[in-house]
Scaffold this motif. Sequence first.
Motif, PDB file in Angstrom:
ATOM      1  N   ARG A  93     -26.645 -10.941   5.989  1.00  0.00           N
ATOM      2  CA  ARG A  93     -26.401 -11.026   4.503  1.00  0.00           C
ATOM      3  C   ARG A  93     -26.464 -12.100   4.632  1.00  0.00           C
ATOM      4  O   ARG A  93     -25.337 -12.907   4.393  1.00  0.00           O
ATOM      5  N   GLN A  94     -28.083 -13.445   3.304  1.00  0.00           N
ATOM      6  CA  GLN A  94     -27.477 -14.391   2.892  1.00  0.00           C
ATOM      7  C   GLN A  94     -28.369 -14.053   2.083  1.00  0.00           C
ATOM      8  O   GLN A  94     -29.014 -14.098   2.189  1.00  0.00           O
ATOM      9  N   GLU A  95     -27.388 -15.201   1.100  1.00  0.00           N
ATOM     10  CA  GLU A  95     -28.277 -14.889  -0.736  1.00  0.00           C
ATOM     11  C   GLU A  95     -28.695 -16.650   0.192  1.00  0.00           C
ATOM     12  O   GLU A  95     -27.912 -18.010   0.384  1.00  0.00           O
ATOM     13  N   LEU A  96     -29.941 -16.970  -0.348  1.00  0.00           N
ATOM     14  CA  LEU A  96     -31.460 -18.458  -0.012  1.00  0.00           C
ATOM     15  C   LEU A  96     -31.580 -18.626  -1.282  1.00  0.00           C
ATOM     16  O   LEU A  96     -32.038 -17.763  -2.126  1.00  0.00           O
ATOM     17  N   VAL A  97     -31.849 -19.495  -1.701  1.00  0.00           N
ATOM     18  CA  VAL A  97     -33.141 -20.061  -2.609  1.00  0.00           C
ATOM     19  C   VAL A  97     -34.206 -20.566  -2.126  1.00  0.00           C
ATOM     20  O   VAL A  97     -34.324 -21.625  -1.235  1.00  0.00           O
ATOM     21  N   ILE A  98     -35.210 -19.476  -3.134  1.00  0.00           N
ATOM     22  CA  ILE A  98     -36.124 -20.115  -2.509  1.00  0.00           C
ATOM     23  C   ILE A  98     -37.129 -21.202  -2.982  1.00  0.00           C
ATOM     24  O   ILE A  98     -36.624 -21.699  -4.413  1.00  0.00           O
ATOM     25  N   GLY A  99     -37.334 -22.185  -2.753  1.00  0.00           N
ATOM     26  CA  GLY A  99     -38.358 -23.659  -2.986  1.00  0.00           C
ATOM     27  C   GLY A  99     -39.235 -24.031  -2.741  1.00  0.00           C
ATOM     28  O   GLY A  99     -39.427 -25.004  -2.707  1.00  0.00           O
ATOM     29  N   GLY A 100     -39.875 -22.889  -2.487  1.00  0.00           N
ATOM     30  CA  GLY A 100     -41.720 -22.892  -2.240  1.00  0.00           C
ATOM     31  C   GLY A 100     -41.964 -21.548  -1.324  1.00  0.00           C
ATOM     32  O   GLY A 100     -41.529 -20.334  -1.272  1.00  0.00           O
ATOM     33  N   TYR A 101     -43.756 -21.806  -1.007  1.00  0.00           N
ATOM     34  CA  TYR A 101     -43.938 -20.173  -0.462  1.00  0.00           C
ATOM     35  C   TYR A 101     -45.338 -21.121   0.563  1.00  0.00           C
ATOM     36  O   TYR A 101     -45.578 -22.180   0.058  1.00  0.00           O
ATOM     37  N   SER A 102     -45.443 -20.241   1.645  1.00  0.00           N
ATOM     38  CA  SER A 102     -46.392 -20.640   2.471  1.00  0.00           C
ATOM     39  C   SER A 102     -47.949 -19.285   1.600  1.00  0.00           C
ATOM     40  O   SER A 102     -47.627 -18.482   1.912  1.00  0.00           O
ATOM     41  N   LEU A 130     -43.719 -15.273 -10.788  1.00  0.00           N
ATOM     42  CA  LEU A 130     -42.644 -15.781 -10.886  1.00  0.00           C
ATOM     43  C   LEU A 130     -42.812 -17.152 -10.643  1.00  0.00           C
ATOM     44  O   LEU A 130     -42.318 -18.524 -11.104  1.00  0.00           O
ATOM     45  N   LEU A 131     -43.127 -17.398  -8.820  1.00  0.00           N
ATOM     46  CA  LEU A 131     -43.170 -18.437  -8.938  1.00  0.00           C
ATOM     47  C   LEU A 131     -44.958 -19.653  -9.441  1.00  0.00           C
ATOM     48  O   LEU A 131     -44.382 -21.066  -9.214  1.00  0.00           O
ATOM     49  N   GLU A 132     -45.832 -19.168  -9.605  1.00  0.00           N
ATOM     50  CA  GLU A 132     -46.798 -19.584 -10.178  1.00  0.00           C
ATOM     51  C   GLU A 132     -46.551 -20.458 -11.279  1.00  0.00           C
ATOM     52  O   GLU A 132     -46.935 -21.768 -11.460  1.00  0.00           O
ATOM     53  N   ARG A 133     -45.186 -19.766 -11.813  1.00  0.00           N
ATOM     54  CA  ARG A 133     -44.577 -20.509 -13.243  1.00  0.00           C
ATOM     55  C   ARG A 133     -43.749 -21.335 -13.090  1.00  0.00           C
ATOM     56  O   ARG A 133     -43.564 -22.631 -14.213  1.00  0.00           O
ATOM     57  N   ARG A 134     -43.108 -21.988 -11.513  1.00  0.00           N
ATOM     58  CA  ARG A 134     -42.532 -22.253 -11.195  1.00  0.00           C
ATOM     59  C   ARG A 134     -42.668 -23.781 -10.356  1.00  0.00           C
ATOM     60  O   ARG A 134     -41.988 -24.623 -10.066  1.00  0.00           O
ATOM     61  N   ALA A 181     -44.962 -28.173   6.409  1.00  0.00           N
ATOM     62  CA  ALA A 181     -45.495 -28.464   5.660  1.00  0.00           C
ATOM     63  C   ALA A 181     -46.746 -28.496   4.643  1.00  0.00           C
ATOM     64  O   ALA A 181     -46.894 -28.852   3.604  1.00  0.00           O
ATOM     65  N   ARG A 182     -47.374 -28.868   5.822  1.00  0.00           N
ATOM     66  CA  ARG A 182     -48.520 -28.269   5.755  1.00  0.00           C
ATOM     67  C   ARG A 182     -49.662 -27.738   5.284  1.00  0.00           C
ATOM     68  O   ARG A 182     -50.526 -28.039   4.655  1.00  0.00           O
ATOM     69  N   SER A 183     -48.879 -26.685   4.817  1.00  0.00           N
ATOM     70  CA  SER A 183     -49.918 -25.654   4.378  1.00  0.00           C
ATOM     71  C   SER A 183     -48.542 -24.893   3.287  1.00  0.00           C
ATOM     72  O   SER A 183     -48.723 -23.343   3.447  1.00  0.00           O
ATOM     73  N   VAL A 184     -47.794 -25.618   2.708  1.00  0.00           N
ATOM     74  CA  VAL A 184     -46.749 -24.841   1.609  1.00  0.00           C
ATOM     75  C   VAL A 184     -47.076 -24.883   0.257  1.00  0.00           C
ATOM     76  O   VAL A 184     -47.623 -26.574   0.104  1.00  0.00           O
ATOM     77  N   ARG A 185     -46.893 -24.345  -0.913  1.00  0.00           N
ATOM     78  CA  ARG A 185     -46.797 -25.053  -2.238  1.00  0.00           C
ATOM     79  C   ARG A 185     -45.454 -25.429  -3.139  1.00  0.00           C
ATOM     80  O   ARG A 185     -44.545 -23.880  -2.509  1.00  0.00           O
ATOM     81  N   TYR A 186     -44.655 -25.991  -3.646  1.00  0.00           N
ATOM     82  CA  TYR A 186     -43.693 -26.169  -3.230  1.00  0.00           C
ATOM     83  C   TYR A 186     -43.293 -25.141  -5.430  1.00  0.00           C
ATOM     84  O   TYR A 186     -43.448 -25.373  -6.453  1.00  0.00           O
ATOM     85  N   VAL A 187     -41.862 -24.791  -5.014  1.00  0.00           N
ATOM     86  CA  VAL A 187     -41.267 -24.550  -6.985  1.00  0.00           C
ATOM     87  C   VAL A 187     -40.077 -25.140  -6.936  1.00  0.00           C
ATOM     88  O   VAL A 187     -39.534 -25.447  -6.749  1.00  0.00           O
ATOM     89  N   THR A 188     -39.873 -24.567  -8.573  1.00  0.00           N
ATOM     90  CA  THR A 188     -38.629 -25.284  -8.488  1.00  0.00           C
ATOM     91  C   THR A 188     -37.610 -24.339  -7.782  1.00  0.00           C
ATOM     92  O   THR A 188     -37.836 -22.910  -8.067  1.00  0.00           O
TER      93      THR A 188
END
Length: 337
Positions: free
Chosen positions: A216-225, A268-272, A287-294
Motif C-alpha cells: 500500500r502507498q499514498e500517492l498524489v493525484i496529478g492528472g487523469y487520462s 474534484l478533478l474538474e475544480r483543480r 502525456a498525449r491524452s491526459v488532463r492535469y490537475v493541481t
Amino acid sequence: MASGSKKASTKAKENRAEGGRSSKAARKLPKWREPQLATLVDTAPEGGQWLSEMKYDGYRALIAIGDGTARVYTRGGKDWTDRFAQIAAAAAELPTSGTLMDGEIVAFNSNGRTDFSSLQKSLSSGGDMSCFVFDLLEEDGKDLAGEPLTERKRRLKKLLKSKNGPLLYSEHVEGDADKVLQELCSAGHEGIIAKRDDRYRSGRGKSWLKVKCSKRQELVIGGYSLSDKPARPFASLLLGAYEGDELIYRGRVGTGFDEDTMDKLAKLLERRARKTSPFAEVPANIARSVRYVTPDLVAEIEFTEFTAGGSVRHGVYKGLREDKEAKNVVLEKPRGG
C-alpha cells in the motif's frame, strides 16, 4: 461549535451532573501532540520484547478528553471532531478527564474486516464507525509517555472496560510476530504493527515497525487520462510522489472506483484543472491524452509491486487520504527489520 461537538460536551456534563460515569475532577483538555509512527520493514521482528497488534485500515486519531468535552484530532493535528462525532461522544462518556488516547478510526466491510473504502463511505453517509484504541499518553492529567507500553496498555484496558460502543481496546500478542503476521495475512487483513515494550516517542522510529501483507502507498493525484466510454468521466488517475520539491510520476490506477466514487472524484478533478503538468516528467505516450490537475489530493493505492521504471503495477484505488498533506507524500521504502 458544530452539533457533533455539542453532543459530546453535553453528554459529559450530564454524566458529571448525575454523579454517574465521570467521578474524576474536571481537568484541562490535553493538547494534540505528534503521534508515534511505525517504520515499514520487510519481515516481522523476532523476540519476546515485541508486542504485535493488528494493522488497521483507517484514519489515525488522537482523542483528547477534558473540560467537559472530547475532541478528535487527525495524525497531522486537524480537529475532526465534527466528522467523528460518534467517537467523540463515546469518549466523553469515559470516567476520566485530562486524558489523551491514540488509536485508529475504522469502518468494517461485509466480511467484518477494517476497510478504508468502507470508512470513506461511512464518512460520506454518516454510517457507523469504530475506533481501535491502542495507547494512552495521558490519564487524569498525568503524562504516561515515559511509561513502558505494557503499563500504558494495562491502564488503557482498565479505562475502556466500561465501554462496549465504538471505542474498542486493541489487543496484542507478545512475541511470535511472524506467526501473528502469517495468521492475519491468511485471514485477509492488512498486516501487523510490532512495538517494543518501550516509552512513547513522537515521530517515526524503529521501536514501532509495520509489516504489510500487501503493498500500500499514498500517492498524489496529478492528472487523469480520458475515457472513451461516455458513462466514465475518466479512464485512470495519474499518480506521483515527491522527491524534494519535484513530483515524480509513479504510474496510473484505473480500478477500484464504483460509480459514486468516480462521480465525486470527477467533480474534484474538474475544480483543480490546470494547463501545465505538475510532474517533473511524464512518459510521452501517456502525456498525449491526459488532463492535469493541481496536485493537492492524496490517494491510497494498493498494488502488487513497482515496475523497473518505478511505476505501480496492478494498482487499485482505495480512497482519498484527507488527513495527509500532498507535499509530505514520498515513497515508503522498507528497511531491514
